[in-house]
Design a protein around this motif. Sequence first.
Motif, PDB file in Angstrom:
ATOM      1  N   CYS A   7      40.594  41.884  58.284  1.00  0.00           N
ATOM      2  CA  CYS A   7      39.257  40.645  58.739  1.00  0.00           C
ATOM      3  C   CYS A   7      39.013  40.297  57.188  1.00  0.00           C
ATOM      4  CB  CYS A   7      38.376  41.362  58.979  1.00  0.00           C
ATOM      5  SG  CYS A   7      38.414  41.855  61.312  1.00  0.00           S
ATOM      6  N   LEU A   8      39.335  39.229  57.436  1.00  0.00           N
ATOM      7  CA  LEU A   8      39.109  38.260  55.906  1.00  0.00           C
ATOM      8  C   LEU A   8      37.036  38.556  55.746  1.00  0.00           C
ATOM      9  CD1 LEU A   8      41.485  35.549  55.713  1.00  0.00           C
ATOM     10  CD2 LEU A   8      40.992  37.369  54.114  1.00  0.00           C
ATOM     11  N   PHE A   9      36.518  37.972  54.293  1.00  0.00           N
ATOM     12  CA  PHE A   9      35.421  38.097  54.177  1.00  0.00           C
ATOM     13  C   PHE A   9      35.219  37.412  52.924  1.00  0.00           C
ATOM     14  CE2 PHE A   9      35.887  42.609  53.400  1.00  0.00           C
ATOM     15  CZ  PHE A   9      35.002  42.780  51.742  1.00  0.00           C
ATOM     16  N   GLU A  10      33.576  36.483  52.979  1.00  0.00           N
ATOM     17  CA  GLU A  10      33.496  35.952  51.843  1.00  0.00           C
ATOM     18  C   GLU A  10      32.849  36.825  50.737  1.00  0.00           C
ATOM     19  OE1 GLU A  10      31.980  32.130  51.716  1.00  0.00           O
ATOM     20  OE2 GLU A  10      33.277  31.834  53.698  1.00  0.00           O
ATOM     21  N   SER A  11      32.800  36.831  49.474  1.00  0.00           N
ATOM     22  CA  SER A  11      32.022  37.807  49.241  1.00  0.00           C
ATOM     23  C   SER A  11      31.357  37.286  47.581  1.00  0.00           C
ATOM     24  CB  SER A  11      31.920  38.419  48.331  1.00  0.00           C
ATOM     25  OG  SER A  11      31.272  40.002  47.345  1.00  0.00           O
ATOM     26  N   ASP A  12      30.211  36.733  46.953  1.00  0.00           N
ATOM     27  CA  ASP A  12      30.036  36.316  45.825  1.00  0.00           C
ATOM     28  C   ASP A  12      30.021  36.887  44.671  1.00  0.00           C
ATOM     29  OD1 ASP A  12      29.386  33.942  47.190  1.00  0.00           O
ATOM     30  OD2 ASP A  12      27.396  34.154  47.411  1.00  0.00           O
ATOM     31  N   THR A  13      30.127  38.482  44.950  1.00  0.00           N
ATOM     32  CA  THR A  13      30.408  39.422  43.464  1.00  0.00           C
ATOM     33  C   THR A  13      31.664  40.167  43.527  1.00  0.00           C
ATOM     34  OG1 THR A  13      27.602  39.273  44.270  1.00  0.00           O
ATOM     35  CG2 THR A  13      28.588  40.858  42.831  1.00  0.00           C
ATOM     36  N   ILE A  14      32.161  40.354  42.443  1.00  0.00           N
ATOM     37  CA  ILE A  14      33.357  41.338  42.768  1.00  0.00           C
ATOM     38  C   ILE A  14      32.762  42.284  41.477  1.00  0.00           C
ATOM     39  CG2 ILE A  14      35.373  41.552  41.980  1.00  0.00           C
ATOM     40  CD1 ILE A  14      35.666  38.525  43.001  1.00  0.00           C
ATOM     41  N   THR A  15      33.103  43.241  41.124  1.00  0.00           N
ATOM     42  CA  THR A  15      32.822  44.264  40.690  1.00  0.00           C
ATOM     43  C   THR A  15      34.148  45.090  40.173  1.00  0.00           C
ATOM     44  OG1 THR A  15      30.845  44.879  41.689  1.00  0.00           O
ATOM     45  CG2 THR A  15      31.489  46.405  39.943  1.00  0.00           C
ATOM     46  N   VAL A  16      34.241  45.352  38.600  1.00  0.00           N
ATOM     47  CA  VAL A  16      35.338  45.673  37.636  1.00  0.00           C
ATOM     48  C   VAL A  16      34.536  46.918  37.842  1.00  0.00           C
ATOM     49  CG1 VAL A  16      37.423  45.230  36.048  1.00  0.00           C
ATOM     50  CG2 VAL A  16      35.843  43.033  37.790  1.00  0.00           C
ATOM     51  N   LEU A  17      35.586  47.801  37.388  1.00  0.00           N
ATOM     52  CA  LEU A  17      35.729  49.093  37.491  1.00  0.00           C
ATOM     53  C   LEU A  17      36.483  49.789  36.146  1.00  0.00           C
ATOM     54  CD1 LEU A  17      34.433  51.039  40.917  1.00  0.00           C
ATOM     55  CD2 LEU A  17      32.661  49.816  38.637  1.00  0.00           C
ATOM     56  N   GLY A  18      35.849  49.870  34.985  1.00  0.00           N
ATOM     57  CA  GLY A  18      36.413  50.272  33.954  1.00  0.00           C
ATOM     58  C   GLY A  18      37.580  49.207  33.628  1.00  0.00           C
ATOM     59  N   SER A  19      36.874  48.283  33.852  1.00  0.00           N
ATOM     60  CA  SER A  19      38.065  47.417  32.679  1.00  0.00           C
ATOM     61  C   SER A  19      38.263  48.140  31.181  1.00  0.00           C
ATOM     62  CB  SER A  19      37.704  46.145  32.975  1.00  0.00           C
ATOM     63  OG  SER A  19      38.244  45.415  31.929  1.00  0.00           O
ATOM     64  N   THR A  20      39.455  47.952  30.566  1.00  0.00           N
ATOM     65  CA  THR A  20      39.690  47.675  29.434  1.00  0.00           C
ATOM     66  C   THR A  20      40.537  46.617  28.448  1.00  0.00           C
ATOM     67  OG1 THR A  20      39.849  50.206  29.394  1.00  0.00           O
ATOM     68  CG2 THR A  20      40.808  49.389  27.240  1.00  0.00           C
ATOM     69  N   SER A  21      40.402  46.498  27.498  1.00  0.00           N
ATOM     70  CA  SER A  21      40.912  45.116  26.878  1.00  0.00           C
ATOM     71  C   SER A  21      41.943  45.569  26.269  1.00  0.00           C
ATOM     72  CB  SER A  21      39.811  44.404  25.708  1.00  0.00           C
ATOM     73  OG  SER A  21      39.954  45.177  24.662  1.00  0.00           O
ATOM     74  N   THR A  22      42.972  45.042  26.028  1.00  0.00           N
ATOM     75  CA  THR A  22      44.369  44.638  25.507  1.00  0.00           C
ATOM     76  C   THR A  22      44.036  45.754  24.146  1.00  0.00           C
ATOM     77  OG1 THR A  22      45.072  42.601  24.553  1.00  0.00           O
ATOM     78  CG2 THR A  22      45.574  43.455  26.884  1.00  0.00           C
ATOM     79  N   TYR A  23      43.321  45.048  22.953  1.00  0.00           N
ATOM     80  CA  TYR A  23      42.773  45.064  21.781  1.00  0.00           C
ATOM     81  C   TYR A  23      43.019  47.010  21.802  1.00  0.00           C
ATOM     82  CZ  TYR A  23      43.468  40.762  21.019  1.00  0.00           C
ATOM     83  OH  TYR A  23      44.218  39.344  20.653  1.00  0.00           O
ATOM     84  N   GLU A  24      41.348  47.324  22.911  1.00  0.00           N
ATOM     85  CA  GLU A  24      40.812  49.003  22.441  1.00  0.00           C
ATOM     86  C   GLU A  24      42.227  49.785  23.208  1.00  0.00           C
ATOM     87  OE1 GLU A  24      36.462  48.412  24.552  1.00  0.00           O
ATOM     88  OE2 GLU A  24      38.073  47.447  25.908  1.00  0.00           O
ATOM     89  N   ILE A  25      43.181  49.259  24.419  1.00  0.00           N
ATOM     90  CA  ILE A  25      44.532  50.287  23.953  1.00  0.00           C
ATOM     91  C   ILE A  25      45.260  49.963  22.870  1.00  0.00           C
ATOM     92  CG2 ILE A  25      46.209  50.422  25.732  1.00  0.00           C
ATOM     93  CD1 ILE A  25      44.790  48.631  27.965  1.00  0.00           C
ATOM     94  N   ALA A  26      45.827  49.633  22.652  1.00  0.00           N
ATOM     95  CA  ALA A  26      46.266  49.365  21.464  1.00  0.00           C
ATOM     96  C   ALA A  26      46.202  49.659  20.577  1.00  0.00           C
ATOM     97  CB  ALA A  26      46.649  47.172  21.202  1.00  0.00           C
ATOM     98  N   ALA A  27      44.332  50.082  19.980  1.00  0.00           N
ATOM     99  CA  ALA A  27      43.938  50.377  18.836  1.00  0.00           C
ATOM    100  C   ALA A  27      43.951  52.327  19.545  1.00  0.00           C
ATOM    101  CB  ALA A  27      42.141  49.615  18.633  1.00  0.00           C
ATOM    102  N   ARG A  28      43.855  52.660  20.517  1.00  0.00           N
ATOM    103  CA  ARG A  28      43.989  53.823  21.024  1.00  0.00           C
ATOM    104  C   ARG A  28      45.116  54.391  20.638  1.00  0.00           C
ATOM    105  NH1 ARG A  28      41.542  57.234  26.710  1.00  0.00           N
ATOM    106  NH2 ARG A  28      41.793  59.017  25.736  1.00  0.00           N
ATOM    107  N   VAL A  29      46.357  53.594  21.534  1.00  0.00           N
ATOM    108  CA  VAL A  29      47.596  54.138  21.543  1.00  0.00           C
ATOM    109  C   VAL A  29      48.125  54.321  19.910  1.00  0.00           C
ATOM    110  CG1 VAL A  29      49.720  53.580  22.503  1.00  0.00           C
ATOM    111  CG2 VAL A  29      47.998  53.417  23.961  1.00  0.00           C
ATOM    112  N   GLN A  30      48.229  53.228  18.641  1.00  0.00           N
ATOM    113  CA  GLN A  30      48.022  53.736  17.523  1.00  0.00           C
ATOM    114  C   GLN A  30      49.757  53.427  17.767  1.00  0.00           C
ATOM    115  OE1 GLN A  30      46.526  56.247  15.118  1.00  0.00           O
ATOM    116  NE2 GLN A  30      44.165  55.984  16.067  1.00  0.00           N
ATOM    117  N   LEU A  31      50.655  52.636  18.353  1.00  0.00           N
ATOM    118  CA  LEU A  31      52.142  52.336  18.160  1.00  0.00           C
ATOM    119  C   LEU A  31      52.578  51.964  16.728  1.00  0.00           C
ATOM    120  CD1 LEU A  31      54.613  52.743  20.126  1.00  0.00           C
ATOM    121  CD2 LEU A  31      54.576  50.437  20.775  1.00  0.00           C
TER     122      LEU A  31
END
Length: 107
Positions: A7-31
């Motif tokens: 069933c579809l429902f409306e929501s005004d709030t979306i919660t994103v958990l564990g978001s990491t920027s591409t810069y943070e990932i690249a800095a951690r991996v150090q390719l």
Amino acid sequence: IAGADGCLFESDTITVLGSTSTYEIAARVQLKLSPNPTADQIEMSWAQDCMVSRLRLTTTQGEILAEKNLNSGQSQLRIDVSGLASGVHFVICDTDCGMVVSRFVKL
């Protein structure tokens, strides 16, 4: 947004958990790719605390040219690129830290 029952429902709030920027990932991996540009081989290394599970070499159009699954604990790899066409190519690394994309030039 669809619920578990479909069933579809409306929501005004979306919660994103564990978001990491591409810069943070690249800095951690150090390719690191070297030499770049290259004519025949490329040496790749990354941080030992990030496990790289798969590498893909692609064209700028996204065509996969090579793919390799890696062993855990591995933190470097040498790849023969002598058979690739000259130009820009991408290395896509799937890691436990996230996905990292880097480019190199084949002479």
